[in-house]
Motif scaffolding. Structure first.
Motif, PDB file in Angstrom:
ATOM      1  N   ALA B  52       0.860  -1.191   0.000  1.00  0.00           N
ATOM      2  CA  ALA B  52       0.000   0.000   0.000  1.00  0.00           C
ATOM      3  C   ALA B  52       0.888   1.230   0.000  1.00  0.00           C
ATOM      4  CB  ALA B  52      -0.904   0.003   1.226  1.00  0.00           C
ATOM      5  N   ASP B  55      -1.675   4.564   2.275  1.00  0.00           N
ATOM      6  CA  ASP B  55      -2.902   3.902   2.743  1.00  0.00           C
ATOM      7  C   ASP B  55      -3.807   3.339   1.660  1.00  0.00           C
ATOM      8  OD1 ASP B  55      -2.333   3.871   5.380  1.00  0.00           O
ATOM      9  OD2 ASP B  55      -3.842   5.338   5.990  1.00  0.00           O
ATOM     10  N   ASN B  56      -3.331   3.280   0.412  1.00  0.00           N
ATOM     11  CA  ASN B  56      -4.125   2.625  -0.637  1.00  0.00           C
ATOM     12  C   ASN B  56      -3.363   1.436  -1.205  1.00  0.00           C
ATOM     13  OD1 ASN B  56      -6.409   4.472  -0.811  1.00  0.00           O
ATOM     14  ND2 ASN B  56      -4.863   5.948  -1.506  1.00  0.00           N
ATOM     15  N   LEU B  57      -4.038   0.302  -1.338  1.00  0.00           N
ATOM     16  CA  LEU B  57      -3.405  -0.844  -1.985  1.00  0.00           C
ATOM     17  C   LEU B  57      -3.087  -0.478  -3.428  1.00  0.00           C
ATOM     18  CD1 LEU B  57      -5.630  -3.827  -0.729  1.00  0.00           C
ATOM     19  CD2 LEU B  57      -3.254  -3.343  -0.077  1.00  0.00           C
ATOM     20  N   LEU B  71       3.402   0.575   2.971  1.00  0.00           N
ATOM     21  CA  LEU B  71       3.082  -0.512   3.910  1.00  0.00           C
ATOM     22  C   LEU B  71       3.384  -1.822   3.202  1.00  0.00           C
ATOM     23  CD1 LEU B  71      -0.434   0.797   5.026  1.00  0.00           C
ATOM     24  CD2 LEU B  71       1.797   1.360   6.018  1.00  0.00           C
TER      25      LEU B  71
END
Lengths: 140, 79, 140, 79
Positions: B52, B55-57, B71
């Motif tokens: 990610a 905070d976005n895949l 992430l």
């Protein structure tokens, strides 16, 4: 509605979510913490999650279920934190006019949750070792 | 570029840290994954993992920018 | 365990039947009285049964499910008598180590119950007519 | 032979009676079904119906005996 929760899942509370005079079928799936996995005795387990992304993926999965199958509603809850044997790890409920769509949607949701939620399961065995499930590394 | 990487589950345990700021000279998330796999001795296949950015895949060919927050997720196991 | 009952099916009481530390999946199916059938508004319905043969067939179906699928247990209850919209007509619960066998057994049981139990359903419509479901004769 | 036939659901409503003792000159349950379908104007196909003799479900070619107790079941609709 999708939700991650750290406290115990109560099936009784969840059942109250479902009521619709058009409904002819209601199916629930519960994933339960087993005392065994691939021949090893499991003592308890822990779920770690990236909450924000897991919740967003969970919501997407339920939306996809509603679009793909002729159902009246669906709901899923996934536990995080430490779970004992017999605890409910995941609960899925689907309501539909007819049973075929209801079974299909329920099965779709669990299969998708398993591969798409940013959740990791660490099993703690009765011999004192532990392991991240689905990862090839064993940590003693 | 300077980026921040946060590790989860088995990646966190293998890296021995929760997150780190690193200097990155590659382009994509895939490049980053390969670099970190060598540094921290991750054995997981990229295809089974997720990443990610902010905070976005994203897909593995997503291009990183200075200041990105990454992430790194090992193979998931919900349910 | 299979059972026919004339009084209301309480899912809460049934859930207590299931507990096994080897269990990883628990699936319930509820057949619910819908307010519609083939375009007609259903007001309520009545199930008539030949109790002895229905109970004996129900037990056989559950035995077949245990022999055919890798499950830890299964249970089914079917209502008889007068049922209102939203009432549970049939409740099926299956417990297994793994979900695939659990879904399959649950589905098997409802399909078999529908065709083998000596039970007949008469629907009463909001326009005052009634009909035996699956029979081609309409009785006003 | 003399046998007793009990009707259920739509069969009971069409026959206008719950049960009756009849004189039967055929052999099998199938013969009986055909005879009663004519007498009571049942429209149901035999293949969708069930029959029990002395409280056990039997095949349609089951041979009847004097004094048998027959249950005639129209197509079932559980669930």
């Amino acid at each position: 509605m999708f939700q991650l929760q750290d406290n115990r899942i109560s099936r009784i509370d969840l059942l109250d979510q479902f009521s619709n005079p058009r409904a002819g079928a209601f199916i629930t799936f519960e994933g339960i913490v087993r005392n065994h996995h691939e021949g090893r005795d499991v003592a308890y387990l822990e779920y770690e999650a990236h909450q924000k992304i897991a919740e967003s993926e969970g919501k997407k999965i339920l939306e996809e279920a509603r679009e793909s199958f002729d159902i009246l509603g669906c709901y899923a809850v996934h536990r995080t934190g430490k779970l004992e044997i017999g605890d409910i790890a995941v609960w899925i409920g689907c309501l539909a006019s007819h049973r075929d769509a209801c079974y299909q949607a329920n099965r779709f949701i669990i299969e998708e949750l398993k591969t798409r939620l940013t959740i990791w399961k660490k099993e703690y065995y009765s011999d004192g070792t532990s392991d991240w499930v689905n990862c090839k590394t064993k940590i003693s | 570029m300077k980026i921040k990487v946060t590790y989860f589950a088995v990646f966190r345990e293998k890296a021995g840290l929760q997150s780190e700021e690193i200097e990155f000279h590659g382009l994509s998330c895939s490049d980053l994954f390969n670099q970190l796999s060598i540094v921290h001795a991750f054995l997981e296949k990229q295809s089974g993992c997720k990443v990610a950015v902010n905070d976005n895949l994203v897909d593995w060919d997503f291009k990183l920018s200075d200041g990105d927050d990454i992430l790194l997720f090992p193979p998931v196991a919900g349910g």
